[in-house]
Design a protein around this motif. Sequence first.
Motif, PDB file in Angstrom:
ATOM      1  N   UNK A  59      15.526   1.860  -2.732  1.00 22.16           N
ATOM      2  CA  UNK A  59      14.732   3.063  -2.944  1.00 22.16           C
ATOM      3  C   UNK A  59      13.400   2.896  -2.207  1.00 22.16           C
ATOM      4  N   UNK A  60      12.705   4.055  -2.016  1.00 26.34           N
ATOM      5  CA  UNK A  60      11.422   4.055  -1.331  1.00 26.34           C
ATOM      6  C   UNK A  60      10.314   4.543  -2.272  1.00 26.34           C
ATOM      7  N   UNK A  61       9.087   4.139  -1.969  1.00 28.19           N
ATOM      8  CA  UNK A  61       7.920   4.541  -2.754  1.00 28.19           C
ATOM      9  C   UNK A  61       6.699   4.551  -1.849  1.00 28.19           C
ATOM     10  N   UNK A  62       5.633   5.199  -2.313  1.00 25.89           N
ATOM     11  CA  UNK A  62       4.367   5.233  -1.577  1.00 25.89           C
ATOM     12  C   UNK A  62       3.518   4.055  -2.049  1.00 25.89           C
ATOM     13  N   UNK A  63       3.313   3.113  -1.154  1.00 29.75           N
ATOM     14  CA  UNK A  63       2.689   1.827  -1.479  1.00 29.75           C
ATOM     15  C   UNK A  63       1.339   1.729  -0.781  1.00 29.75           C
ATOM     16  N   UNK A 120      -1.788  -1.035   0.008  1.00 26.01           N
ATOM     17  CA  UNK A 120      -2.200  -2.451   0.005  1.00 26.01           C
ATOM     18  C   UNK A 120      -3.710  -2.627   0.042  1.00 26.01           C
ATOM     19  N   UNK A 121      -4.421  -1.606   0.538  1.00 26.09           N
ATOM     20  CA  UNK A 121      -5.870  -1.708   0.658  1.00 26.09           C
ATOM     21  C   UNK A 121      -6.488  -0.337   0.425  1.00 26.09           C
ATOM     22  N   UNK A 122      -7.749  -0.330  -0.014  1.00 25.24           N
ATOM     23  CA  UNK A 122      -8.449   0.923  -0.237  1.00 25.24           C
ATOM     24  C   UNK A 122      -8.742   1.610   1.097  1.00 25.24           C
ATOM     25  N   UNK A 123      -8.706   2.943   1.067  1.00 20.59           N
ATOM     26  CA  UNK A 123      -9.000   3.674   2.285  1.00 20.59           C
ATOM     27  C   UNK A 123      -8.575   5.118   2.192  1.00 20.59           C
ATOM     28  N   UNK A 124      -8.468   5.759   3.357  1.00 26.43           N
ATOM     29  CA  UNK A 124      -8.064   7.148   3.442  1.00 26.43           C
ATOM     30  C   UNK A 124      -6.566   7.304   3.287  1.00 26.43           C
ATOM     31  N   UNK A 125      -6.062   8.524   3.448  1.00 20.14           N
ATOM     32  CA  UNK A 125      -4.631   8.763   3.306  1.00 20.14           C
ATOM     33  C   UNK A 125      -3.771   7.893   4.227  1.00 20.14           C
ATOM     34  N   UNK A 126      -4.370   7.401   5.314  1.00 21.98           N
ATOM     35  CA  UNK A 126      -3.580   6.589   6.263  1.00 21.98           C
ATOM     36  C   UNK A 126      -3.121   5.265   5.673  1.00 21.98           C
ATOM     37  N   UNK A 127      -3.699   4.810   4.549  1.00 18.18           N
ATOM     38  CA  UNK A 127      -3.270   3.530   3.955  1.00 18.18           C
ATOM     39  C   UNK A 127      -2.016   3.688   3.105  1.00 18.18           C
ATOM     40  N   UNK A 128      -1.545   4.921   2.923  1.00 21.96           N
ATOM     41  CA  UNK A 128      -0.358   5.173   2.105  1.00 21.96           C
ATOM     42  C   UNK A 128       0.898   4.947   2.940  1.00 21.96           C
ATOM     43  N   UNK A 129       1.708   3.965   2.558  1.00 19.66           N
ATOM     44  CA  UNK A 129       2.865   3.560   3.365  1.00 19.66           C
ATOM     45  C   UNK A 129       4.170   3.869   2.635  1.00 19.66           C
ATOM     46  N   UNK A 130       5.092   4.495   3.343  1.00 15.71           N
ATOM     47  CA  UNK A 130       6.451   4.758   2.847  1.00 15.71           C
ATOM     48  C   UNK A 130       7.219   3.436   2.940  1.00 15.71           C
ATOM     49  N   UNK A 131       7.481   2.819   1.793  1.00 11.93           N
ATOM     50  CA  UNK A 131       7.925   1.432   1.748  1.00 11.93           C
ATOM     51  C   UNK A 131       9.223   1.304   0.963  1.00 11.93           C
ATOM     52  N   UNK A 132      10.126   0.459   1.445  1.00 13.55           N
ATOM     53  CA  UNK A 132      11.394   0.237   0.759  1.00 13.55           C
ATOM     54  C   UNK A 132      11.262  -0.910  -0.244  1.00 13.55           C
ATOM     55  N   UNK A 133      11.827  -0.695  -1.431  1.00 14.56           N
ATOM     56  CA  UNK A 133      11.844  -1.702  -2.493  1.00 14.56           C
ATOM     57  C   UNK A 133      13.269  -1.819  -3.042  1.00 14.56           C
ATOM     58  N   UNK A 134      13.583  -2.927  -3.687  1.00 14.90           N
ATOM     59  CA  UNK A 134      14.857  -3.008  -4.405  1.00 14.90           C
ATOM     60  C   UNK A 134      14.906  -1.961  -5.519  1.00 14.90           C
ATOM     61  N   UNK A 135      16.088  -1.436  -5.779  1.00 15.14           N
ATOM     62  CA  UNK A 135      16.212  -0.480  -6.882  1.00 15.14           C
ATOM     63  C   UNK A 135      15.842  -1.164  -8.198  1.00 15.14           C
ATOM     64  N   UNK A 136      15.005  -0.527  -9.008  1.00 16.71           N
ATOM     65  CA  UNK A 136      14.669  -1.120 -10.307  1.00 16.71           C
ATOM     66  C   UNK A 136      15.841  -1.017 -11.274  1.00 16.71           C
ATOM     67  N   UNK A 137      15.818  -1.855 -12.283  1.00 21.82           N
ATOM     68  CA  UNK A 137      16.800  -1.803 -13.369  1.00 21.82           C
ATOM     69  C   UNK A 137      16.054  -1.630 -14.685  1.00 21.82           C
TER      70      UNK A 137
END
Length: 320
Positions: free
Chosen positions: A1-5, A7-24
């Motif tokens: 699954x993907x989420x908006x991740x 890592x550092x404070x900043x403007x909208x450009x710091x928001x990364x579409x990131x893949x993670x393992x599916x939660x259980x």
Amino acid sequence: MHAIFVREYGGPEVMAWTEFPDPEPGAGEALVRLGAAGVNFMDVGVRTGPLPAWSLPTVLGVEGMGRVTAVGDGVRDLAVGDRVAWYYHKGSYAELLAIPAASLVKVPDDVDDETAAAVMMQGLTASHLITDTYAVKPGDTAVVHAAAGGVGLMLTQMIKARGGTVIGLVSQEEKAAVAKEAGADHVLVSSGGGFEERVRELTGGEGAHVVYDGGGPATLRSSHLALRTHGVHAYYGVLMGDMLLNPRDMPNSILMSYPVVGDHVRTRGALVRHSGEIFDLIRTGRVAARIGARYALADAASAHADIESRGTTGKLLLVP
């Protein structure tokens, strides 16, 4: 699954579409596939931070709705396929979420997905403001800051449902029609202070019974002066900035309150009861959610840029 991740404070450009393992789902949790996530100024504050109780890295978002796809041990009142909504769960900008079942409420069949996603955080905030903070009665006059925004629109409709009069404040002339459509009796255009004289004119010189103020330090003094003797200033929100308050400068023996919505839903029973009241208002047509814009979840950065511009009205939603 993907989420908006982030890592550092900043403007909208710091928001990364990131893949993670599916939660259980763990014990007491439900696995929910997101239907829509609400965008809140709190999310902007987390990204630009720091905010209390949040740290980076993190997945953004606190509010949304979806369908249960699995349940963990001990979950008895939810089943696979149930439509559910929540008002505060960190990491809600995600395609899949493992959420404590106690934080979820079932969505009635006759309330659509987008409405359910749009009303939890701001609807419960408005509910808190018009009941526990200041119980609006027929004939009361309330000043509502940002009356064309998400909380402001909820407040306006709920105040009218309780028989109150609404003086709405909007920052731009083009937002006035939105506030009027929601039921505001009077709409004043004000991007800061200076509205108190007009409020007093509209109340026969008495002032308002309550001011619901999410405007911050720039509007503090005018909000005080717009109140009648023993009026209530409800000063809410997390991004308003610091203020210096000398009680001797507060006029008319006014009462100051800093409402926090979590105190409105401190128990599971309170969450179910108050969210049910909001759904009933929607189902009976007394309250409607205004969806200002929809964005793909992967394009959440655009939603943040828009909400920060202060040019939006209503509720912004992210859809997978």
